[in-house]
Design an enzyme around this catalytic site. Structure first.
Site, PDB file in Angstrom:
ATOM      1  N   SER B 326      -9.221 -55.523  -0.601  1.00 46.75           N
ATOM      2  CA  SER B 326      -9.898 -56.323  -1.620  1.00 46.75           C
ATOM      3  C   SER B 326      -9.958 -55.647  -2.978  1.00 46.75           C
ATOM      4  O   SER B 326     -10.340 -56.285  -3.966  1.00 46.75           O
ATOM      5  CB  SER B 326     -11.323 -56.633  -1.159  1.00 46.75           C
ATOM      6  OG  SER B 326     -11.273 -57.305   0.084  1.00 46.75           O
ATOM      7  N   ASP B 365     -11.159 -65.891   6.357  1.00 46.00           N
ATOM      8  CA  ASP B 365     -11.996 -65.132   5.443  1.00 46.00           C
ATOM      9  C   ASP B 365     -12.775 -64.137   6.298  1.00 46.00           C
ATOM     10  O   ASP B 365     -12.989 -64.358   7.486  1.00 46.00           O
ATOM     11  CB  ASP B 365     -12.972 -66.049   4.711  1.00 46.00           C
ATOM     12  CG  ASP B 365     -13.567 -65.397   3.495  1.00 46.00           C
ATOM     13  OD1 ASP B 365     -13.116 -65.726   2.365  1.00 46.00           O
ATOM     14  OD2 ASP B 365     -14.463 -64.522   3.661  1.00 46.00           O
ATOM     15  N   HIS B 371     -17.717 -68.918   2.295  1.00 46.16           N
ATOM     16  CA  HIS B 371     -18.599 -68.640   1.174  1.00 46.16           C
ATOM     17  C   HIS B 371     -19.065 -69.918   0.480  1.00 46.16           C
ATOM     18  O   HIS B 371     -19.807 -69.873  -0.474  1.00 46.16           O
ATOM     19  CB  HIS B 371     -17.880 -67.750   0.151  1.00 46.16           C
ATOM     20  CG  HIS B 371     -17.631 -66.363   0.650  1.00 46.16           C
ATOM     21  ND1 HIS B 371     -16.472 -66.025   1.314  1.00 46.16           N
ATOM     22  CD2 HIS B 371     -18.386 -65.255   0.608  1.00 46.16           C
ATOM     23  CE1 HIS B 371     -16.517 -64.749   1.641  1.00 46.16           C
ATOM     24  NE2 HIS B 371     -17.671 -64.255   1.233  1.00 46.16           N
TER      25      HIS B 371
END
Lengths: 368, 663
Positions: B326, B365, B371
Site C-alpha cells: 500500500s 479488499d 469501506h
C-alpha cells in the site's frame, strides 16, 4: 751495485733467489691487503692466512736447501705415495661440499690431490730425463699413462680445478721435453675426434645443457650464472681507478660470492680498477718471466723440465682464475695464486718456488 | 766417443728446451695480453654499463603504504579509523623448520588454520627476507607471551602496524563496509605500483566504492641492501600521500537508534534528507560486525554468517526487492490526479472486492466488508484497496509505469555504493521483452496496490518518498558528504538532481500530502499511533503490508497459522515535518505483519530523534516549498543532463589529486 751483488750472494748462499723472493713478497703483501678487504676486515681470517703463509715460506726455504738431484731421486717414491693416498681418499676419504678430497690424518686434514700438482711433474721429469729427450713414441705413451692415472683419480673425487692443473703440469713437462709438433697436432686431433661424437651421441640432453651453461653462465642467471654475472659487475664497475680500498660495494654488500677465495680478483678489480690490475699483472708476469729465466739457466734435463712445468702451471693458475672470474673461461675452482684465501694451494705453490730456487742455487759452476 | 755423444746430446737437448722456452715466454705474453684486453673491455669500455648494474644491485626501492583515509559521520564522529596493532610476522629464510616453528608458536598463542593457510600462500609471493604475517591483532597478553619467548623462536618478530577498525562495526557494516586483505583477483586489477606496499583494500560499502579516495598514494624509499635484501640504510625517501578522509551524510546517532529499534527484527530502513538526497541513516538487519572481516574471518564464523537463513550479509537496503504494497497508494493517487484520470472529488463505492467487467475473479479488499463510499483521502487514510484496483485499471499499466519511473521506481538510484538492484516497475513492453508474454488486465489491477510484479528496494521507496515530499525533485542519493583532498582543501559533494517531476497542478500534491498527514493525524488513520500530543510537527506517511504468501481465492488469511517466514512484510514510508520536510524514511520489516503496527513506530522514533535537533521555528515556520510547475519536456531533459554520476566525480577528484602531487 756492489752491495746488491753482495746481498745477492748472501741470499744465494742461503739457496734463495732474491728477485723471485722479492716478487713473491710484493705479491703476497698485495694479496694480504686485498684479502683484508675481501674478508670483510676479518682479522681472525687474516691470522689464519698469515700462519699458512708462514708455513709456506718455511716449506719453500726448506725445499730450496734440497739439491735437485735429491729431489729427482725421491720423485718416484713421492709419486707412488701420492697415488696410494689418492686411492685411499676414494676409499676412506672425508666428504665435504659434495666432493671427496680429504684424508683425515687425525691432527689435520690432508688433500693428496694438491700434492700431485708437484708429484706428477716430478715423476714425469724423472721418467723423461732418464733417457734422451725428445722421448720416442713408446716412452711418450708411458708418460701419458703416468699422467692419466692420477688425473682420472682426482677427476673422480670430483675436483675439476685440480685435475686441470695436474694435467697441465704434466703436459708442460711433456711439451718442454720437445715432443714434435706433429705429435702435438695428432694429439689435438685425437682429442677433438673423441669429443665431437661424445657430444652428439653419448651425452644426454641435461649433460649437454650443463656443459653449455658452464661456457655461457649468463643463460642461467640465478643458478651457476649468478656468480659470474656478479663478478663481471664487480670488475666492470671498478673502472680505471677502482672504488677504493674497502669501498667495493659488490663485495662488501655480499653480492659477490666466494669473494675471499676464488673470486678475490674481482674484489681487487672493483677496488683498485684497471690501473691496479695492470700492477698486479705486472708482478705476476715478472715472477713468470723470472721463473722461465731460471729454468733456462738450469742444469740437467730433470731440473729444466720440472722448473718449466712449475712456472707454466703458475701461469695457468693466473690465466684460468682471472679468465674465469672475468667470464672468458668456465668456472672451475682455481684460486688466484698466493692471493686467494685457502691453505693447501699456497703451500704447494710456494713449494714449487722452493724447488725453482733449489734448481737455481744448486748449479754446479762448470757449464759454460 | 761416449763423451762426445753426451755433449752433442746435451746441446740438442738444450736447443730443444730453449726453443720450447721461447714458446713458453710467448705463451705467457699472449695469455697476459688476453687477460689485460679482457679487463680493459670490462673496466674501461663497459664501465658505465657495469656501474649501472652495480647500482641496481645494491639499491632497491621499497614501497611505503599510505595511511588509509578516515571515515566520519556527518557530525565528525569516526566510523572507520586506523589503529596501531601488533602483527606476528615470520621470516621463512631465518627459520629452519617452518612447520615446527608454527607448532611452537601455536602452543603460546592461538593460531587459526586460516592464518596458516594464508601465511603459506603468502610465502610463495613475497620477496626474500621479508616478514610474512601469521597472526594479526595480537592483544597485550599475546604480545607479552611472544616477546618473552622470542629468543626461542628464530625468524619471529612482532611488527607494529596500522589496522582498520570500525568503532560502530555492527551498526555501519552495510554502509561503511569493510576492508580485507587483497586477494589474487584484486591483485590483477589494482595498480601494482600504488598497491605495492598495501595489504588491504576496500571490499564492500563506502570502503569499496571510494577505494581510490581512501587508499592514498604509495611512497617509496630507496634503500641500500645487501645480497639478502637486508636494509642497510635509507638513501632517499618519498613520503606516501595519505588517503583522503571522507565524511558521510550518515548520522551515527540515528543509525544506532534505528539499529536498536530494529533489534530482533529483519528488514531495512533508509532515511533521506529530501532537500538534498543525503542519506541520513541506512540500515539492513540483521547486521554483522565488519571488524571480523578486516584481517580474515575464520571459516566457521563466515559459514555461519553466510548460510544463516536470516542472511545478515545481505544488504537489504539496496539488494532487497520487496512488493511495496500500500505504500504505492499515494503515488497512485497522485498519478490519477496529475494525469487527469480522476479529480480531487473522485469517489467510489467499496463493497470489499473488485471485479473486472465480465470476469468472475474477485480482487479482495483487506477489509472484508468493504469501506463503503471512499474518496481519495479516505482511500489513503484507511488504505482502501478497491479504490486503487479501479484507479489502476483506469490508468493502465503503461501510464502507471511511466509515472512511477519519474519517482525512481524500477531504476537504479545511483547511490554511491556499488551493487544495487533496480527493483521492478512492470509495463507491457517489459513483460513482452522479459517474459515474451502479453499483459493481462488483472495484473494491472494488483499492481495498483503494489503487488504482483512491482518490486522496490527500501532505498527506492525512501527516495521516492523524498521526491514526493519535496515536490518532485528527484535527487541522487548520496552517502558521502565531503572528501578532504588535502590538509587545506575539502570538496563538498553537491546534491545532484536526477530529474524534476513535471507538475500539472500544485493542489493535487497538497491533496495527497493532506491524506498522508491524516494517516497519522486523523482518528482512523492506519498509523494513528504515531500521533502524540507532544509532537512539535506533523508527519505524513503511508503504511503498507506486502503479501509474501498468496492467499487462495476463498481462503482466509490466518496470521497465526502461517509460518513466520511466510507472514506479510510490514512497510512504512513517511516524511516530516509536513510543512517543511527534513526527513523522508522508508522501512521494511520482513514478515513483520502490519505496517502500521510494526514499521511505523520505528519510523516515529527515528523521525523524532532526527528532528529533535531543529527548533520549533525551523520545523514549522517555513511553509512547504511551492513546487515549481515545469511545463515543457526540455526543462526536464536539462535537469537530467545535469546529473553528475558518481564515477565521473571520482575521476575528476582523482585528477585533482594527481595535480596536487605534481604541484
Amino acid at each position: 751495485m756492489a752491495s746488491r751483488a753482495a746481498q745477492q750472494g748472501f741470499f744465494f748462499r742461503l739457496h734463495i733467489d732474491f728477485s723471485l723472493l722479492m716478487g713473491l713478497i710484493i705479491l703476497i703483501i698485495l694479496g694480504q691487503v686485498i684479502l683484508y678487504s675481501a674478508s670483510g676486515e676479518n682479522m681472525a681470517l687474516m691470522q689464519r692466512q698469515g700462519i699458512r703463509l708462514g708455513i709456506a715460506f718455511v716449506v719453500m726455504i726448506t725445499l730450496a736447501q734440497i739439491s735437485p738431484d735429491s729431489i729427482r731421486r725421491w720423485s718416484p717414491i713421492i709419486f707412488l705415495a701420492g697415488l696410494i693416498m689418492l686411492i685411499a681418499v676414494l676409499l676412506v676419504g672425508t666428504k665435504a661440499l659434495g666432493a671427496q678430497r680429504w684424508l683425515n690424518l687425525g691432527l689435520f686434514r690432508f688433500q693428496p690431490s694438491e700434492m700431485m700438482k708437484l708429484a706428477v711433474p716430478m715423476m714425469l721429469a724423472w721418467f723423461l730425463a732418464r733417457e734422451m729427450i725428445p722421448p720416442n713414441k713408446k716412452r711418450l705413451l708411458v708418460a701419458v699413462i703416468i699422467l692419466m692415472i692420477p688425473v682420472l683419480l682426482i677427476a673422480k673425487q670430483p675436483d675439476l680445478g685440480t685435475s686441470l692443473l695436474v694435467t697441465s703440469a704434466g703436459l708442460f713437462v711433456i711439451f718442454m721435453s720437445g715432443v714434435s709438433w706433429k705429435l702435438i697436432l695428432a694429439f689435438i686431433i685425437a682429442g677433438a675426434t673423441f669429443t665431437i661424437p661424445m657430444w652428439f651421441f653419448l651425452m644426454r640432453d641435461y649433460q649437454r645443457q650443463r656443459v653449455l651453461t658452464m661456457f655461457n653462465p649468463e643463460s642461467d642467471p640465478l643458478g651457476s650464472g649468478y656468480h659470474i654475472i656478479q663478478s663481471k659487475i664487480a670488475i666492470g664497475s671498478g673502472g680505471s681507478f677502482g672504488k677504493g680500498w674497502l669501498n667495493g660495494t659488490q663485495s662488501h654488500l655480499e653480492f659477490l660470492p666466494e669473494r675471499h677465495t676464488d673470486f678475490i680478483f674481482s674484489v681487487f678489480a672493483e677496488e683498485f680498477g684497471f690501473s691496479g690490475i695492470l700492477v698486479l699483472l705486472a708482478i705476476y708476469l715478472f715472477i713468470v718471466l723470472r721463473g722461465i729465466y731460471i729454468t733456462t739457466q738450469a742444469h740437467g734435463t730433470f731440473s729444466r723440465l720440472l722448473g718449466a712445468s712449475i712456472v707454466l702451471t703458475f701461469l695457468v693458475y693466473i690465466f684460468v682464475n682471472i679468465g674465469m672470474v672475468s667470464g672468458i673461461l668456465p668456472v672451475v675452482g682455481v684460486p688466484l695464486p698466493l692471493v686467494s684465501y685457502g691453505g693447501t694451494s699456497i703451500v704447494t705453490i710456494m713449494a714449487g718456488f722452493g724447488i725453482l730456487m733449489s734448481i737455481h742455487t744448486h748449479r754446479k759452476m762448470l757449464a759454460h | 766417443m761416449h763423451e762426445r755423444h753426451r755433449i752433442t746430446d746435451h746441446f740438442t737437448e738444450l736447443r730443444i728446451f730453449y726453443n720450447r722456452s721461447i714458446i713458453a715466454i710467448l705463451l705467457a705474453f699472449v695469455l697476459f695480453s688476453l687477460l689485460a684486453y679482457r679487463l680493459f673491455y670490462l673496466q674501461i669500455t663497459n664501465h658505465e654499463h657495469f656501474t649501472t648494474l652495480s647500482q641496481n644491485n645494491r639499491v632497491s626501492v621499497q614501497a611505503i603504504p599510505p595511511t588509509r583515509g578516515i571515515i566520519y559521520d556527518r557530525n565528525g564522529i569516526i566510523l572507520a579509523e586506523n589503529l596501531p596493532s601488533y602483527t606476528l610476522q615470520v621470516t621463512p629464510e631465518q627459520t629452519t623448520d617452518i612447520d615446527q616453528l608454527i607448532i611452537q608458536i601455536s602452543e603460546l598463542v592461538e593460531i587459526r588454520d586460516i592464518d596458516i593457510k594464508k601465511f603459506k600462500k603468502e610465502v610463495r609471493r613475497k620477496r626474500r627476507f621479508e616478514g610474512i604475517p601469521l597472526k594479526f591483532r595480537l592483544n597485550d597478553k599475546e604480545v607479552a607471551i611472544i616477546s618473552v619467548n622470542l629468543h626461542k623462536l628464530p625468524g619471529v618478530k612482532i611488527q607494529a602496524e596500522l589496522s582498520r577498525f570500525y568503532p560502530f562495526g555492527t551498526e555501519t557494516s552495510h554502509v561503511v563496509g569493510y576492508v580485507g586483505r587483497i586477494n589474487e583477483k584484486e591483485l590483477k586489477t589494482l595498480s601494482s605500483t600504488n598497491y605495492s606496499g598495501s595489504t588491504h583494500t576496500g571490499k564492500l560499502g563506502i570502503e569499496r566504492s571510494y577505494e581510490e579516495q581512501l587508499h592514498g598514494t604509495v611512497g617509496f624509499q630507496k634503500v641500500e641492501t645487501n645480497v639478502k635484501s637486508r636494509v642497510l640504510r635509507v638513501l632517499e625517501r618519498e613520503n606516501p600521500i595519505p588517503g583522503n578522509d571522507i565524511t558521510l551524510n550518515l548520522d551515527i546517532e540515528l543509525q544506532k537508534l534505528s539499529t536498536e529499534a530494529f533489534a530482533g527484527k529483519r528488514g531495512a530502513l533508509v532515511a533521506i534528507d529530501p532537500n538534498t538526497g543525503h542519506i541520513l541513516s541506512m540500515l539492513s538487519m540483521p547486521n554483522y560486525n565488519a571488524n571480523l572481516f578486516v584481517n580474515g574471518i575464520d571459516v566457521k564464523t563466515y559459514k555461519a554468517l553466510n548460510t544463516s537463513w536470516e542472511r545478515p550479509l545481505f544488504n537489504r537496503t539496496v539488494l532487497g526487492n520487496y512488493p511495496p504494497g500500500s505504500t504505492i497508494k499515494p503515488f497512485m493517487a497522485l498519478a490519477g490526479l496529475e494525469l487527469n484520470v480522476i479529480d480531487q472529488d473522485h469517489q467510489i463505492y467499496c463493497p470489499g472486492f473488485y471485479r473486472l467487467k465480465g470476469k468472475a475473479h474477485k480482487y479482495r479488499d483487506w477489509k472484508k466488508w468493504g469501506h463503503g463510499k471512499t474518496n481519495i483521502n479516505k482511500s489513503i487514510v484507511q488504505s482502501c484497496d478497491v479504490f486503487y484496483y479501479d484507479l489502476a485499471f483506469q490508468l493502465g499499466i503503461d501510464r502507471m509505469h511511466d509515472f512511477m519511473t519519474l519517482f525512481g521506481f524500477g531504476e537504479k538510484s545511483g547511490i554511491d555504493i556499488l551493487g544495487e538492484r533496480r527493483g521492478l516497475m512492470p509495463s507491457k513492453k517489459w513483460k513482452k521483452e522479459a517474459r515474451n508474454q502479453v499483459w493481462y488486465p488483472g495484473e494491472t489491477v494488483i499492481a495498483g496496490i503494489g503487488q504482483g510484479y512491482v518490486l522496490v528496494t527500501p532505498l527506492q521507496l525512501a527516495l521516492a518518498t523524498a521526491t514526493l515530499a519535496n515536490g518532485g525533485i528527484h535527487y541522487q542519493p548520496q552517502l558521502v558528504k565531503s572528501i578532504k583532498t588535502s590538509a587545506t582543501e575539502t570538496i563538498q559533494i553537491k546534491p545532484k538532481i536526477q530529474r524534476k517531476v513535471a507538475i500539472n497542478q500544485n493542489s493535487n500534491w497538497q491533496h495527497v500530502y493532506q491524506a498522508m498527514t491524516d494517516v497519522i493525524h486523523s482518528a482512523r488513520g492506519t498509523a494513528r499511533r504515531l500521533n502524540k500530543p507532544e509532537l512539535r510537527y506533523q508527519i505524513a506517511g503511508k503504511t503498507g503490508t506486502a503479501q509474501v504468501f498468496t492467499v487462495a481465492q476463498d481462503a482466509k488469511y490466518n496470521e497465526d497459522e502461517l509460518d513466520e517466514r511466510l507472514k506479510d512484510h510490514a512497510l512504512f514510508m513517511a516524511f516530516a515535518p509536513v510543512k517543511h520536510p527534513r526527513i523522508a524514511i522508508a522501512i521494511v520489516v520482513e514478515n513483520g505483519g502490519h505496517g502500521g503496527a510494526v514499521a511505523a513506530p520505528i519510523a516515529g522514533q527515528v523521525i523524532e530523534s532526527y528532528l529533535s535537533q531543529f527548533s520549533d521555528e525551523e520545523l514549522n515556520s517555513s511553509p512547504i516549498k511551492k513546487p515549481k510547475v515545469i511545463k515543457t519536456n526540455t526543462e526536464k531533459e536539462t535537469a537530467i543532463k545535469a546529473i553528475e554520476h558518481v564515477p565521473e566525480i571520482r575521476k575528476t577528484l582523482q585528477i585533482k589529486h594527481r595535480e596536487h602531487e605534481h604541484g
